[in-house]
Every structure is written in C-alpha cells, then in structure tokens.
Scaffold this motif. Structure first.
Motif, PDB file in Angstrom:
ATOM      1  N   PHE A  35       0.562  -1.406  -0.240  1.00  0.00           N
ATOM      2  CA  PHE A  35      -0.220  -0.098  -0.003  1.00  0.00           C
ATOM      3  C   PHE A  35       0.677   0.892   0.203  1.00  0.00           C
ATOM      4  O   PHE A  35       0.752   2.570  -0.847  1.00  0.00           O
ATOM      5  CB  PHE A  35      -1.180   0.279   1.368  1.00  0.00           C
ATOM      6  CG  PHE A  35      -2.166  -0.962   0.866  1.00  0.00           C
ATOM      7  CD1 PHE A  35      -2.990  -0.812  -0.166  1.00  0.00           C
ATOM      8  CD2 PHE A  35      -2.164  -1.993   1.699  1.00  0.00           C
ATOM      9  CE1 PHE A  35      -4.290  -1.422  -0.142  1.00  0.00           C
ATOM     10  CE2 PHE A  35      -3.013  -2.772   1.774  1.00  0.00           C
ATOM     11  CZ  PHE A  35      -4.263  -2.620   0.992  1.00  0.00           C
ATOM     12  N   TYR A  36       1.828   1.160   0.833  1.00  0.00           N
ATOM     13  CA  TYR A  36       2.044   2.948   1.243  1.00  0.00           C
ATOM     14  C   TYR A  36       3.618   2.721  -0.067  1.00  0.00           C
ATOM     15  O   TYR A  36       3.712   3.594  -1.036  1.00  0.00           O
ATOM     16  CB  TYR A  36       3.094   2.749   2.704  1.00  0.00           C
ATOM     17  CG  TYR A  36       2.637   2.591   3.233  1.00  0.00           C
ATOM     18  CD1 TYR A  36       0.644   3.649   3.653  1.00  0.00           C
ATOM     19  CD2 TYR A  36       2.810   2.580   5.282  1.00  0.00           C
ATOM     20  CE1 TYR A  36      -0.068   3.327   4.707  1.00  0.00           C
ATOM     21  CE2 TYR A  36       2.263   2.876   6.075  1.00  0.00           C
ATOM     22  CZ  TYR A  36       0.776   3.293   6.246  1.00  0.00           C
ATOM     23  OH  TYR A  36      -0.210   3.495   7.095  1.00  0.00           O
ATOM     24  N   ALA A  37       4.650   1.710  -0.290  1.00  0.00           N
ATOM     25  CA  ALA A  37       5.403   2.153  -1.428  1.00  0.00           C
ATOM     26  C   ALA A  37       5.282   1.876  -2.695  1.00  0.00           C
ATOM     27  O   ALA A  37       5.555   3.381  -3.271  1.00  0.00           O
ATOM     28  CB  ALA A  37       6.221   1.359  -1.527  1.00  0.00           C
ATOM     29  N   PRO A  38       4.109   1.517  -2.774  1.00  0.00           N
ATOM     30  CA  PRO A  38       3.839   1.484  -4.368  1.00  0.00           C
ATOM     31  C   PRO A  38       2.891   2.940  -4.210  1.00  0.00           C
ATOM     32  O   PRO A  38       3.699   3.631  -5.959  1.00  0.00           O
ATOM     33  CB  PRO A  38       2.443   0.303  -4.422  1.00  0.00           C
ATOM     34  CG  PRO A  38       3.297  -0.337  -3.687  1.00  0.00           C
ATOM     35  CD  PRO A  38       3.685   0.726  -2.796  1.00  0.00           C
ATOM     36  N   ASN A  39       2.222   3.228  -3.631  1.00  0.00           N
ATOM     37  CA  ASN A  39       1.700   4.441  -3.873  1.00  0.00           C
ATOM     38  C   ASN A  39       2.295   5.989  -3.543  1.00  0.00           C
ATOM     39  O   ASN A  39       1.631   7.373  -2.823  1.00  0.00           O
ATOM     40  CB  ASN A  39       0.530   4.766  -3.092  1.00  0.00           C
ATOM     41  CG  ASN A  39      -0.377   3.649  -3.957  1.00  0.00           C
ATOM     42  OD1 ASN A  39      -1.231   4.066  -5.005  1.00  0.00           O
ATOM     43  ND2 ASN A  39      -0.328   2.719  -3.328  1.00  0.00           N
ATOM     44  N   THR A 114      -5.317   6.608  -4.203  1.00  0.00           N
ATOM     45  CA  THR A 114      -3.838   7.102  -3.573  1.00  0.00           C
ATOM     46  C   THR A 114      -4.769   7.338  -2.151  1.00  0.00           C
ATOM     47  O   THR A 114      -4.172   6.712  -0.454  1.00  0.00           O
ATOM     48  CB  THR A 114      -3.313   7.964  -3.765  1.00  0.00           C
ATOM     49  OG1 THR A 114      -2.896   8.662  -5.067  1.00  0.00           O
ATOM     50  CG2 THR A 114      -1.707   8.717  -2.746  1.00  0.00           C
ATOM     51  N   LEU A 115      -5.366   7.356  -2.016  1.00  0.00           N
ATOM     52  CA  LEU A 115      -6.471   7.544  -0.768  1.00  0.00           C
ATOM     53  C   LEU A 115      -6.821   6.477  -0.129  1.00  0.00           C
ATOM     54  O   LEU A 115      -7.074   6.247   1.083  1.00  0.00           O
ATOM     55  CB  LEU A 115      -8.393   8.414  -0.806  1.00  0.00           C
ATOM     56  CG  LEU A 115      -9.088   8.356  -0.074  1.00  0.00           C
ATOM     57  CD1 LEU A 115      -8.630   9.362   0.910  1.00  0.00           C
ATOM     58  CD2 LEU A 115     -10.158   9.021  -0.034  1.00  0.00           C
ATOM     59  N   LEU A 116      -7.780   5.142  -1.100  1.00  0.00           N
ATOM     60  CA  LEU A 116      -7.614   3.260  -0.822  1.00  0.00           C
ATOM     61  C   LEU A 116      -6.234   3.131   0.218  1.00  0.00           C
ATOM     62  O   LEU A 116      -6.075   2.693   0.913  1.00  0.00           O
ATOM     63  CB  LEU A 116      -7.829   3.209  -2.004  1.00  0.00           C
ATOM     64  CG  LEU A 116      -9.775   3.606  -2.130  1.00  0.00           C
ATOM     65  CD1 LEU A 116      -9.819   2.470  -3.607  1.00  0.00           C
ATOM     66  CD2 LEU A 116     -10.642   3.221  -1.213  1.00  0.00           C
ATOM     67  N   ALA A 117      -5.018   3.709  -0.337  1.00  0.00           N
ATOM     68  CA  ALA A 117      -3.995   2.911  -0.171  1.00  0.00           C
ATOM     69  C   ALA A 117      -3.680   3.487   1.879  1.00  0.00           C
ATOM     70  O   ALA A 117      -3.073   2.510   2.120  1.00  0.00           O
ATOM     71  CB  ALA A 117      -3.059   3.212  -0.777  1.00  0.00           C
ATOM     72  N   ALA A 118      -4.312   5.347   1.340  1.00  0.00           N
ATOM     73  CA  ALA A 118      -3.248   5.610   2.761  1.00  0.00           C
ATOM     74  C   ALA A 118      -5.021   4.863   3.253  1.00  0.00           C
ATOM     75  O   ALA A 118      -4.501   4.562   4.486  1.00  0.00           O
ATOM     76  CB  ALA A 118      -4.193   6.800   2.481  1.00  0.00           C
ATOM     77  N   ILE A 119      -5.499   4.402   3.778  1.00  0.00           N
ATOM     78  CA  ILE A 119      -6.747   4.188   4.743  1.00  0.00           C
ATOM     79  C   ILE A 119      -6.382   2.900   5.025  1.00  0.00           C
ATOM     80  O   ILE A 119      -6.286   2.044   5.746  1.00  0.00           O
ATOM     81  CB  ILE A 119      -8.147   4.272   3.673  1.00  0.00           C
ATOM     82  CG1 ILE A 119      -8.374   5.723   3.302  1.00  0.00           C
ATOM     83  CG2 ILE A 119      -9.363   3.474   4.693  1.00  0.00           C
ATOM     84  CD1 ILE A 119      -9.863   5.236   2.449  1.00  0.00           C
TER      85      ILE A 119
END
Length: 292
Positions: A35-39, A114-119
């Motif tokens: 989630f974090y690194a790719p985004n 990006t929002l879904l990745a942050a969540i």
C-alpha cells in the motif's frame, strides 16, 4: 453466569509474545510493501524515510530500516543506559526482514488509488504495530529520536513523536508533492487509531453506575438473576446533602437490555449512567496478562 475457561498453551508465556511480534511486524510490512511504497505515502517513522530513499536513491526500504534502526537502538543504549530489550531488537529485525521478504516476492499493489492506499495501509500498519506493542515489544524507529528531543527540549514524548512524524511527512510534500503529505497525514491518523484499537480492544463491555433509593434490592437481583458481581459506593447529593448508595457493575453488551429492565423493574425512578468500556481484565471477562 457461565465461568470462563482459559486455554493455556505450553510455553506460551515465553515464546508467545515473540510469535505475536513476528505476526505484527509481518502485517505492518505488508501495509508498507503493498500500500505505502507503491503509492508514495507513509504514516511517518523510519519506514517513511525508507520510502523517500526508495524513490530518490532506489535503496530498498528494508536496507534503510536496518541502517537507521540499529544505530538508533545503540544511541538509546548509550544515552540512557540499560539493556535494549530483546523484544525491541527482535521486533526491529523482524520488520526489516518481512519488508525485505515481501519486496523480493514483488507483490502487486492492491490499489493505485492513493486515498484507498492511505486508508488500508494505515489500518494494516497500525494493526501490526498494535500487536507488537501489546506484546510489550517495539520496532525501534523514531521513538528514540522523540525521547532525545523530550530530553533536550521542554516537550513531552508524545510531542516529540508528533514533531518527528511532522518533519518526515513534510519531507513527503517536498520530495513528491503536497498531496502525498496530505494522504500521509490520513495514513498517520488511521494507523494511530488502529494501534489504540488493538491495544485497548473493541468496546465490548458496558459500565453501569446506578443511583437508587432501593440499592439493596437491585444488588440482590443482579447477583441472583445475572450472576454479575458489583461494587457499592457511598455517595452524597451535592444539592440535597442526602446520602446515597451507588452501585457499579460491568456487563457484556448482550446483557445491557436485561440489566436495564432489571433495574427499572425494582426502581422505576433509578438514575442510571451507562459507559463504554474497551477492556476488562479480571474474573468473568479477560484473564490477566500474567496468566495468558
């Protein structure tokens, strides 16, 4: 009331916390890698620095985690003395190991939103860290810097952590773009909430404070009909000066309605306050940590 039965696994008190730390760091590492690194987002900390260096210098995140965390642990030992906890060293190394393992598997990003990745990254990262903290371990990281700042500046440990995370997330805005910093703030908030949820537990119990003119009858009914223990306090009305007996009792969520009906059946004029309880340790609820 049906008594609770504690299932004990041989040797769990010795190796169990390390198993939970290993599981927690795996969950956190999964949040970082998928989630974090790719985004290009993070919830701060050393992992946040690692993701910045991943894009600037193509340095693997696990290398940064190891290269920064081990000196920080040494610094902690040098500044404040004492032995660095075995669980802290284990958690620090396991996080680096899991991040490296998942990166080597080239796991695809679950989402590029990006929002879904942050969540979901925040939830995963915080859940994993919560398991580590609940096992009385840590993953090293910026808490050492925060402690150092609280030592040399008139700020608390919590303010030090906030300052360090703020600097790292601000760096996201400078290195990537301001939106990356804003999404990282969302991830930081959710990660913190997830840590609290894992450590405190889901709100599964309710605390009743009962003020009544018929406390003895209510107490007998609770003991006989619900099998719940309760505590009696002596109270006094501030306006009337009248002495009252206050009853305090904890029940599970399914028992809330039953207890209300019981109280108002005995005394329709009773004053009842119901509070949410995140965790209860003791007879009838969760076993003490020493017995787990």
């Amino acid at each position: 009331m049906t008594p609770t039965v504690a299932v004990r696994i041989p040797g769990w008190r010795v190796w169990g916390p390390f198993a939970l730390i290993a599981a927690g760091t795996a969950v956190t590492a999964l949040g970082i890698d998928v989630f974090y690194a790719p985004n290009r987002i993070s919830d701060g900390g050393v992992a946040g620095v690692g993701i910045i260096l991943l894009y600037l210098l193509h340095l693997p995140v696990w290398v940064t985690l190891t290269a920064l965390n081990l000196p920080l642990l040494w610094l902690s030992h040098r500044l404040w003395g004492g032995r660095v906890g075995v669980r802290t060293v284990f958690g620090t190394l396991m996080l680096s190991l899991w991040v490296g393992v998942f990166a080597s598997l080239h796991l695809p990003a679950v989402t590029h939103n990006t929002l879904l990745a942050a969540i979901y990254g925040g939830i995963l990262s915080g859940t994993g860290l919560g398991l580590v903290f609940r096992s009385r371990g840590t993953t090293g990281g910026t808490d050492v810097l925060a402690r150092f700042l609280s030592h040399v500046l008139p700020i608390s440990m919590g303010q030090g952590l906030l300052a360090v995370d703020f600097v790292i997330i601000s760096a996201y805005g400078l290195v990537f773009d301001p939106q990356a910093a804003l999404y990282s703030l969302i991830a930081l908030f959710l990660s913190t909430r997830a840590v609290d949820l894992v450590q405190e537990g889901i709100a599964y119990a309710r605390a009743f404070t009962i003020i009544s003119d018929r406390p003895d009858e209510i107490a007998r009914a609770i003991l006989s009909e619900m099998g719940r223990g309760l505590t009696r306090w002596a109270g006094e009305g501030a306006y009337t000066g009248q002495h009252k007996t206050i009853l305090f009792v904890l029940v599970s969520r399914p028992e809330v309605t039953r207890l209300k009906e019981l109280v108002y059946r005995v005394d329709p004029r009773a004053f009842v306050v119901v509070g949410t309880v995140h965790e209860v340790i003791g007879e009838g609820f969760r076993s003490p940590p020493a017995e787990e």
